[in-house]
Design a protein around this motif. Structure first.
Motif, mmCIF file in Angstrom:
data_model
loop_
_atom_site.group_PDB
_atom_site.id
_atom_site.type_symbol
_atom_site.label_atom_id
_atom_site.label_comp_id
_atom_site.label_asym_id
_atom_site.label_seq_id
_atom_site.Cartn_x
_atom_site.Cartn_y
_atom_site.Cartn_z
ATOM 1 N N GLY A 117 56.577 -9.709 12.407
ATOM 2 C CA GLY A 117 58.136 -9.449 12.277
ATOM 3 C C GLY A 117 58.304 -9.409 10.843
ATOM 4 O O GLY A 117 58.998 -9.006 9.962
ATOM 5 N N GLU A 118 57.772 -10.947 10.037
ATOM 6 C CA GLU A 118 57.965 -10.990 8.730
ATOM 7 C C GLU A 118 57.182 -9.827 7.922
ATOM 8 O O GLU A 118 57.550 -9.574 6.818
ATOM 9 N N GLU A 119 56.155 -9.443 8.370
ATOM 10 C CA GLU A 119 55.393 -8.350 7.470
ATOM 11 C C GLU A 119 56.243 -7.026 7.607
ATOM 12 O O GLU A 119 56.303 -6.489 6.622
ATOM 13 N N ALA A 120 56.814 -6.829 8.553
ATOM 14 C CA ALA A 120 57.619 -5.721 9.058
ATOM 15 C C ALA A 120 58.905 -5.648 7.803
ATOM 16 O O ALA A 120 59.040 -4.661 7.301
ATOM 17 N N ASN A 121 59.302 -6.743 7.784
ATOM 18 C CA ASN A 121 60.660 -7.230 6.907
ATOM 19 C C ASN A 121 60.268 -7.068 5.593
ATOM 20 O O ASN A 121 60.980 -6.377 4.750
ATOM 21 N N GLY A 122 59.088 -7.572 5.111
ATOM 22 C CA GLY A 122 58.511 -7.419 3.954
ATOM 23 C C GLY A 122 58.132 -5.821 3.444
ATOM 24 O O GLY A 122 58.647 -5.479 2.191
ATOM 25 N N LEU A 123 57.792 -5.210 4.327
ATOM 26 C CA LEU A 123 57.658 -3.591 4.170
ATOM 27 C C LEU A 123 58.982 -2.958 3.987
ATOM 28 O O LEU A 123 59.098 -2.163 3.149
#
Length: 169
Positions: A65-71
């Motif tokens: 979820g954190e990586e998706a938010n970063g992207l």
């Protein structure tokens, strides 16, 4: 069931995946099909489908979820920059300045709204770069930290006035 999302500039198809989550897909101008599967667990899969067989996954990248938010933040930042560049082409006297917030700024630890920058100068703070990340379109409650870099759009006079406000109050 699929539905079209409007207002994003491309036709995004949304499909419910019972027991899994949601799938959003679209086709690029060059004919590549891309998708994001959002699992109920918080995991996201970024998927690229085959050009010859649009139903076959060629690449699938699992994101937290954190990586998706970063992207998503990265892509939004690109969108903000594109909008600013479009505005530059439309209005010749419009400039973009990157203004560092020094440790001695009277606004360190205070919200953006306290600056009243837009009201006082006519220039807009459109993003803040912090520790390598970008906060696009910060709201009035956004709190400045020392070493933030503020991205300001306006006239040369307006952006200079925002720099003065951030430095001297």
């Amino acid at each position: 069931m699929a539905s079209e999302l409007s207002g994003v500039g491309v036709d995004v198809e949304r499909t419910s995946l019972p027991g899994i989550g949601l799938r959003h897909e679209f086709t690029t101008k060059r004919g590549r099909r891309l998708g994001v599967i959002s699992h109920r667990t918080g995991r996201h899969d970024l998927v690229i489908y085959g050009k010859e067989d649009p139903g076959k996954r060629v690449v699938s990248v699992e994101l937290t979820g954190e990586e998706a938010n970063g992207l998503a933040e990265l892509l939004e930042t690109v969108h903000v920059v594109e909008r600013v560049n479009d505005e530059h082409r439309q209005v010749e006297e419009l400039v973009t300045e990157k203004i560092p917030v020094s440790a001695g700024s009277p606004y360190v630890g205070r919200p953006l709204g306290d600056t009243r920058a837009r009201t006082r100068t006519g220039a807009s703070i459109v993003a803040v770069v912090r520790r390598g990340g970008v906060i696009a379109s910060p709201g009035p409650d956004f709190v400045f930290e020392a070493h933030d870099v503020v991205v300001v759009v306006g006239t040369g006079e307006g952006t200079a006035a925002v720099a003065d406000i951030l430095a001297n109050g």
